[in-house]
Design a protein around this motif. Sequence first.
Motif, mmCIF file in Angstrom:
data_model
loop_
_atom_site.group_PDB
_atom_site.id
_atom_site.type_symbol
_atom_site.label_atom_id
_atom_site.label_comp_id
_atom_site.label_asym_id
_atom_site.label_seq_id
_atom_site.Cartn_x
_atom_site.Cartn_y
_atom_site.Cartn_z
ATOM 1 N N ILE A 8 19.513 -20.493 17.919
ATOM 2 C CA ILE A 8 18.554 -20.423 19.024
ATOM 3 C C ILE A 8 19.070 -21.252 20.183
ATOM 4 O O ILE A 8 19.429 -22.424 20.014
ATOM 5 C CB ILE A 8 17.164 -20.929 18.591
ATOM 6 N N SER A 15 9.614 -21.773 22.604
ATOM 7 C CA SER A 15 10.449 -21.940 21.407
ATOM 8 C C SER A 15 9.643 -22.327 20.171
ATOM 9 O O SER A 15 9.967 -21.923 19.055
ATOM 10 C CB SER A 15 11.555 -22.963 21.657
ATOM 11 N N TYR A 18 8.284 -19.260 18.424
ATOM 12 C CA TYR A 18 9.347 -18.564 17.700
ATOM 13 C C TYR A 18 9.676 -19.283 16.394
ATOM 14 O O TYR A 18 9.768 -18.661 15.329
ATOM 15 C CB TYR A 18 10.610 -18.466 18.564
ATOM 16 N N MET A 22 9.237 -17.670 12.741
ATOM 17 C CA MET A 22 10.455 -17.352 11.995
ATOM 18 C C MET A 22 10.391 -17.820 10.547
ATOM 19 O O MET A 22 10.998 -17.213 9.665
ATOM 20 C CB MET A 22 11.678 -17.969 12.687
ATOM 21 N N LEU A 28 15.481 -14.448 7.812
ATOM 22 C CA LEU A 28 16.022 -15.245 8.910
ATOM 23 C C LEU A 28 16.441 -16.627 8.422
ATOM 24 O O LEU A 28 15.643 -17.363 7.845
ATOM 25 C CB LEU A 28 14.984 -15.380 10.026
ATOM 26 N N VAL A 68 19.426 -16.053 19.428
ATOM 27 C CA VAL A 68 18.115 -15.812 20.028
ATOM 28 C C VAL A 68 18.051 -16.646 21.306
ATOM 29 O O VAL A 68 18.100 -17.877 21.260
ATOM 30 C CB VAL A 68 16.981 -16.181 19.059
ATOM 31 N N TYR A 91 19.447 -11.517 21.090
ATOM 32 C CA TYR A 91 18.046 -11.119 21.291
ATOM 33 C C TYR A 91 17.445 -12.152 22.244
ATOM 34 O O TYR A 91 17.488 -13.357 21.972
ATOM 35 C CB TYR A 91 17.301 -11.128 19.962
ATOM 36 N N GLU A 93 14.335 -13.581 25.101
ATOM 37 C CA GLU A 93 12.966 -13.509 25.590
ATOM 38 C C GLU A 93 12.937 -12.506 26.751
ATOM 39 O O GLU A 93 13.963 -12.132 27.305
ATOM 40 C CB GLU A 93 12.488 -14.886 26.063
ATOM 41 N N ARG A 299 5.535 -14.003 16.828
ATOM 42 C CA ARG A 299 6.560 -13.946 17.861
ATOM 43 C C ARG A 299 7.920 -14.279 17.258
ATOM 44 O O ARG A 299 8.223 -15.438 17.001
ATOM 45 C CB ARG A 299 6.228 -14.911 18.995
ATOM 46 N N SER A 300 8.696 -13.268 17.024
ATOM 47 C CA SER A 300 9.998 -13.230 16.340
ATOM 48 C C SER A 300 10.028 -12.062 15.369
ATOM 49 O O SER A 300 11.023 -11.848 14.680
ATOM 50 C CB SER A 300 10.349 -14.525 15.600
ATOM 51 N N VAL A 303 12.935 -10.077 16.063
ATOM 52 C CA VAL A 303 14.168 -10.657 15.536
ATOM 53 C C VAL A 303 14.311 -10.305 14.057
ATOM 54 O O VAL A 303 15.398 -9.947 13.585
ATOM 55 C CB VAL A 303 14.187 -12.185 15.730
#
Length: 366
Positions: A8, A15, A18, A22, A28, A68, A91, A93, A299-300, A303
Amino acid sequence: MERVGIGIIGCGNISGAYLKAMASFPILDIRGIADLNRSLAEAKAAEFNVPAKNIDELLADPKIEVIVNLTIPKAHVAVGLQALEAGKHTYSEKPLGISFVEGKKLAEAAKAKNLRIGAAPDTFLGGGHQTARALIDKGVIGQPVGGTATFMCPGHERWHPNPAFYYEVGGGPMLDMGPYYITDLLNLFGPVAQVAGFAIAPRKERIITSEPHSGEHIPVHVPTHVVGIMAFANGAVVQIGMSFDVAGHKHVPLELYGTEGTLIVPDPNHFGGEVQLLKKGGSFEPQELTAPYADGNYRSLGVADLAHAIRSNRPHRANGSLALHVLEVMEAFHAASETGRTVTIATETERPAPLSDSLINGRLGK
């Protein structure tokens, strides 16, 4: 399934969301987080128990497959190109870039290196929006006719700790909030064919009322009130309004019309929310949510879908083609306003495949 190494870059306001989300996706493997501000990276790393590294370390780590990119919008393409050059999928934002030319450069670089790019928002994969899509696909509203998409507020200087970038080139309500609405509309209706619109900036500066910069003045370099019309390839025509200049309103975020019914879609900045359907001659009724990821902030999710797609050798949903199409559409509103003409959209994209299964329990959507 073998986990996918994630690095990241960027430890700003988003952040934390995320990093928290995650942790719910076993595929991940967060191998490090970095920021130009090392102390910021170390603080975020300590909060979420992940390694703090510098950017070069992340890019050199052979076990990291995806970068990310959570930097500010004007850095999205530069950091993305750096990641691609290091052989990493990327990936970012939203938005993909602050201009279509920039975004196209990133897409072309990824294609040349046979690497994947993706971009937020991934909220369209949430249970509320996937339920709405399933209803449309079943034909419950009949032939799509139109709709409204509305985000209006007084401006982000009320709450954001560092709001100046929202009023610089690459900011404004369309590039900031438009990706949520337009991406969801692509999920629901498919690609856009033409755009018309007007974009204005009623004020030349804003006054911050949030801490720690309360009382400071921000110059405005972008339109802060944008209204327009999108003509979709499926024949539907949708009105859109994005504003940082409105004290309040009563419009719902997304309302879609068909020959046989009307559908109220949840706020596209969230994964869940109530879906309401009015069938011709009836009244609005809540609909049962039939898809996962409607009960929190995932949010992720995009990803995680990218990671599963890499392992399964299938397309990922929050992909570069989709993000580039959204970027061209958003830029077209400003071009239409400046020229007084309707703008034809050149990029092509497909509706992402529906996400009916969980990426957590292994029942992967095809």
